[in-house]
Design a protein around this motif. Structure first.
Motif, PDB file in Angstrom:
ATOM      1  N   TYR A  57       0.836  -1.205   0.000  1.00 33.13           N
ATOM      2  CA  TYR A  57       0.000   0.000   0.000  1.00 33.13           C
ATOM      3  C   TYR A  57       0.868   1.251   0.000  1.00 33.13           C
ATOM      4  O   TYR A  57       0.584   2.225  -0.710  1.00 33.13           O
ATOM      5  N   MET A  58       1.952   1.223   0.777  1.00 34.86           N
ATOM      6  CA  MET A  58       2.857   2.366   0.821  1.00 34.86           C
ATOM      7  C   MET A  58       3.582   2.545  -0.520  1.00 34.86           C
ATOM      8  O   MET A  58       3.834   3.674  -0.954  1.00 34.86           O
ATOM      9  N   VAL A  59       3.922   1.446  -1.171  1.00 32.77           N
ATOM     10  CA  VAL A  59       4.538   1.539  -2.502  1.00 32.77           C
ATOM     11  C   VAL A  59       3.567   2.201  -3.471  1.00 32.77           C
ATOM     12  O   VAL A  59       3.955   3.057  -4.281  1.00 32.77           O
ATOM     13  N   LYS A  60       2.290   1.819  -3.374  1.00 35.93           N
ATOM     14  CA  LYS A  60       1.283   2.460  -4.232  1.00 35.93           C
ATOM     15  C   LYS A  60       1.182   3.944  -3.913  1.00 35.93           C
ATOM     16  O   LYS A  60       1.062   4.785  -4.820  1.00 35.93           O
ATOM     17  N   GLY A  61       1.254   4.293  -2.635  1.00 35.70           N
ATOM     18  CA  GLY A  61       1.216   5.699  -2.245  1.00 35.70           C
ATOM     19  C   GLY A  61       2.415   6.461  -2.779  1.00 35.70           C
ATOM     20  O   GLY A  61       2.289   7.611  -3.226  1.00 35.70           O
ATOM     21  N   HIS A 103      -0.769   7.573   9.598  1.00 34.17           N
ATOM     22  CA  HIS A 103      -0.045   8.728   9.073  1.00 34.17           C
ATOM     23  C   HIS A 103      -0.236   8.849   7.559  1.00 34.17           C
ATOM     24  O   HIS A 103      -0.403   9.953   7.028  1.00 34.17           O
ATOM     25  N   ALA A 104      -0.234   7.718   6.873  1.00 33.46           N
ATOM     26  CA  ALA A 104      -0.494   7.739   5.427  1.00 33.46           C
ATOM     27  C   ALA A 104      -1.896   8.259   5.151  1.00 33.46           C
ATOM     28  O   ALA A 104      -2.120   9.016   4.195  1.00 33.46           O
ATOM     29  N   PHE A 138      -6.990   6.251  -3.292  1.00 40.02           N
ATOM     30  CA  PHE A 138      -5.915   5.716  -2.451  1.00 40.02           C
ATOM     31  C   PHE A 138      -6.357   5.690  -0.989  1.00 40.02           C
ATOM     32  O   PHE A 138      -6.117   4.707  -0.263  1.00 40.02           O
ATOM     33  N   SER A 139      -7.006   6.748  -0.538  1.00 35.91           N
ATOM     34  CA  SER A 139      -7.483   6.821   0.840  1.00 35.91           C
ATOM     35  C   SER A 139      -8.510   5.732   1.127  1.00 35.91           C
ATOM     36  O   SER A 139      -8.476   5.086   2.181  1.00 35.91           O
ATOM     37  N   ALA A 140      -9.434   5.512   0.193  1.00 31.30           N
ATOM     38  CA  ALA A 140     -10.472   4.495   0.384  1.00 31.30           C
ATOM     39  C   ALA A 140      -9.861   3.101   0.495  1.00 31.30           C
ATOM     40  O   ALA A 140     -10.303   2.276   1.309  1.00 31.30           O
ATOM     41  N   GLU A 141      -8.837   2.834  -0.298  1.00 32.43           N
ATOM     42  CA  GLU A 141      -8.160   1.542  -0.207  1.00 32.43           C
ATOM     43  C   GLU A 141      -7.522   1.372   1.164  1.00 32.43           C
ATOM     44  O   GLU A 141      -7.519   0.281   1.736  1.00 32.43           O
ATOM     45  N   GLY A 142      -6.995   2.462   1.701  1.00 31.08           N
ATOM     46  CA  GLY A 142      -6.403   2.419   3.027  1.00 31.08           C
ATOM     47  C   GLY A 142      -7.424   2.080   4.095  1.00 31.08           C
ATOM     48  O   GLY A 142      -7.121   1.341   5.043  1.00 31.08           O
TER      49      GLY A 142
END
Length: 334
Positions: free
Chosen positions: A218-222, A268-269, A306-310
């Motif tokens: 997920y962080m890589v996607k971010g 934090h992300a 991206f937020s929704a996936e998180g």
């Protein structure tokens, strides 16, 4: 709470911003404690230490309000979420840039919190917090300028007369030649570029150190999303013959030892994505050119996705603390 001889309870708006404010401050407290472990630069240390002391006072005040009102203190973040013996992940220069961006978003959050509040003591607490973060922001900007590691927004001709917009060509076109970019539009490009550069650097660090494979991906996607957005802003500035600020990627070390728990990195992300969406919303309101507006709307949508996936990851992992809810009347009526 007594106000003017009346018992005034917390409103839903006040409960919401107190809850979210506490989570944010406990997260920042962990970040400050971590950064202070290995900072060497005198200015960076002074700013981090000063901010850390203010954050701890605010957390104490939040808890006093919760106790006074009989409101359960949110779990937030604590010692279990920060690993103080971890090696350095960021440079001292990055610490100052982080303080600048963190205080800027906190100023916006606390101003919104104050506007959502009616009780005098709550408003005064939020106003004091806003002023403290304004002091941190100003001090961080001064430090960055003195060290020559921040690019000011560029100079443009000072207006010497008043001009009115004469036709719709001012709004530009979806494609093709455009009018010169306005001062307000330049400002938004730089703000959103700074926000994405901070977000990308954080995503790089978190993708290196997250324990969960799912969170690491997920962080890589971010990181890739932020890079894409940065690429757009830099290209746009180049097309307008304007300078672009430096990237902060080199200020992240190669350490893969986590500074924080996966839960904290996840939250934090989420904050980074939320602040990015708020910035894009402001940019849309400040931008008149159609090409810039459409691009900003697209970036806003990508950030929201991206937020929704998180959210899905956070719920699955049990990292998302539920905010206070209104009464479920249908369920209570059963």
């Amino acid at each position: 709470m007594s106000q003017d001889g009346r018992i005034v309870s917390l409103t839903s708006g006040e409960i919401g911003v107190l809850w979210s404010g506490y989570l944010g401050e406990t997260l920042i407290n962990c970040v400050m404690d971590s950064f202070l472990q290995n900072v060497k630069d005198r200015d960076a240390h002074r700013l981090l230490d000063f901010n850390a002391s203010l954050v701890k006072k605010r957390i104490k005040h939040y808890r006093q309000v919760f106790d006074q009102e009989g409101m359960k203190t949110p779990e937030g973040f604590g010692e279990q979420d920060v690993f103080l013996d971890a090696p350095r992940m960021f440079s001292d220069k990055f610490y100052i840039f982080y303080l600048k961006e963190m205080s800027r978003s906190s100023i916006l959050n606390y101003s919104n919190a104050m506007f959502a509040s009616h009780r005098r003591d709550i408003r005064m607490f939020f106003l004091k917090s806003l002023q403290e973060y304004a002091d941190i922001f100003n001090a961080a900007i001064e430090a960055l300028l003195e060290k020559g590691i921040v690019i000011r927004t560029p100079a443009i001709p000072i207006p010497t007369d008043v001009k009115m917009v004469e036709d719709r060509s001012f709004l530009g076109h979806i494609k093709g030649s455009q009018r010169a970019i306005s001062a307000l539009e330049i400002k938004e490009l730089y703000i959103n570029l700074d926000t994405n550069m901070l977000g990308k650097s954080l995503m790089i660090a978190f993708s290196q150190s997250a324990d969960s494979d799912e969170l690491r991906k997920y962080m890589v996607k971010g990181r890739k999303t932020a890079h894409k957005h940065i690429h757009y802003f830099i290209n746009q500035l180049m097309e307008e013959d304007l300078p672009a600020p430096q990237l902060w990627d080199p200020e992240v070390t190669e350490s893969d030892v986590p500074l924080f728990s996966d839960k904290l990195m996840f939250y934090h992300a989420g904050l980074a994505a939320s602040n990015g969406m708020a910035n894009y919303g402001t940019a849309l309101a400040q931008t008149a050119r159609k090409d810039l507006s459409l691009a900003t709307a697209r970036l806003l949508f990508e950030s929201a996705r991206f937020s929704a996936e998180g959210f899905h990851i956070g719920i699955k992992k049990g990292w998302m603390e539920q905010p206070p809810l209104a009464p479920d009347r249908p369920r209570l009526s059963e």
